[in-house]
Design a protein around this motif. Sequence first.
Motif, PDB file in Angstrom:
ATOM      1  N   LEU A   1       6.800  10.529  -2.496  1.00  0.00           N
ATOM      2  CA  LEU A   1       6.361  10.243  -1.140  1.00  0.00           C
ATOM      3  C   LEU A   1       7.371  10.753  -0.119  1.00  0.00           C
TER       4      LEU A   1
ATOM      5  N   TYR B   1       2.845  13.750   0.222  1.00  0.00           N
ATOM      6  CA  TYR B   1       3.566  13.774  -1.040  1.00  0.00           C
ATOM      7  C   TYR B   1       3.962  15.211  -1.356  1.00  0.00           C
TER       8      TYR B   1
ATOM      9  N   ARG C   1      -4.629   4.845   7.161  1.00  0.00           N
ATOM     10  CA  ARG C   1      -3.373   5.138   6.485  1.00  0.00           C
ATOM     11  C   ARG C   1      -3.371   6.546   5.911  1.00  0.00           C
TER      12      ARG C   1
ATOM     13  N   TYR D   1      -0.697   9.790   4.163  1.00  0.00           N
ATOM     14  CA  TYR D   1       0.522   9.982   3.379  1.00  0.00           C
ATOM     15  C   TYR D   1       0.758  11.471   3.133  1.00  0.00           C
TER      16      TYR D   1
ATOM     17  N   TYR E   1       4.794   8.357   5.413  1.00  0.00           N
ATOM     18  CA  TYR E   1       3.489   7.744   5.489  1.00  0.00           C
ATOM     19  C   TYR E   1       3.302   7.087   6.852  1.00  0.00           C
TER      20      TYR E   1
ATOM     21  N   GLN F   1       0.785  -1.222   0.000  1.00  0.00           N
ATOM     22  CA  GLN F   1       0.000   0.000   0.000  1.00  0.00           C
ATOM     23  C   GLN F   1       0.814   1.266   0.000  1.00  0.00           C
ATOM     24  N   LYS F   2       1.917   1.260  -0.668  1.00  0.00           N
ATOM     25  CA  LYS F   2       2.684   2.472  -0.864  1.00  0.00           C
ATOM     26  C   LYS F   2       2.814   2.659  -2.364  1.00  0.00           C
ATOM     27  N   LEU F   3       2.231   3.724  -2.855  1.00  0.00           N
ATOM     28  CA  LEU F   3       2.212   3.952  -4.288  1.00  0.00           C
ATOM     29  C   LEU F   3       3.448   4.700  -4.741  1.00  0.00           C
TER      30      LEU F   3
END
Lengths: 112, 117
Positions: B45, B35, B31, B33, B48, A98-100
């Motif tokens: 990224l 960016y 989750r 993140y 995260y 699940q890390k793009l």
Amino acid sequence: GENVEQHPSTLSVQEGDSAVIKCTYSDSASNYFPWYKQELGKRPQLIIDIRSNVGEKKDQRIAVTLNKTAKHFSLHITETQPEDSAVYFCAPSRGGFQKLVFGTGTRLLVSP
Amino acid sequence: DADVTQTPRNRITKTGKRIMLECSQTKGHDRMYWYRQDPGLGLRLIYYSFDVKDINKGEISDGYSVSRQAQAKFSLSLESAIPNQTALYFCATLEDRARSGSNNEQFFGPGTRLTVL
């Protein structure tokens, strides 16, 4: 880590034509293949995705095809319209991780 | 998508200043993140987090730090801003759909445009 390349970096088409954008990846364990669309000044949004157990998926005028052996997948847009003008990003990943990792993007310009 | 919000939306600051960008979400996703987007480089990224006790570095974490204050909040800090941190910053959330067999869609905030002079 995953290396992701998109081609072409820019694409200009006439309204009504088809457009194809290709994404090549390096991680053979990738099993999730999404495409995101980012309109000018807006956030990226998912438009279509596919898992590795499926070779093709279609949603109205857009489709994604996957070639796992060659490690590439493509976005197909038929009957393009001016509102399709945007930057498109691929982001292959291992679904469980699940890390793009995003490609560098393809700017599509559809002229009336 | 009003479910993921970012503040501020625009910020101009000077070299050496400490800056905090905030992200909040009402989607209930674990989750989150951060960016950064630069012209021609896509989305890269920074950090995260899979839950409030789990923080992970992304590909470009140097010069940044994060704090996951709660499930709904994930902040990005630039301890001492420098001009090459001028960029568009996006926060995103992700729902774990793996168990359901569905795919994993990331939901992005509207972005924060940061300029460091």
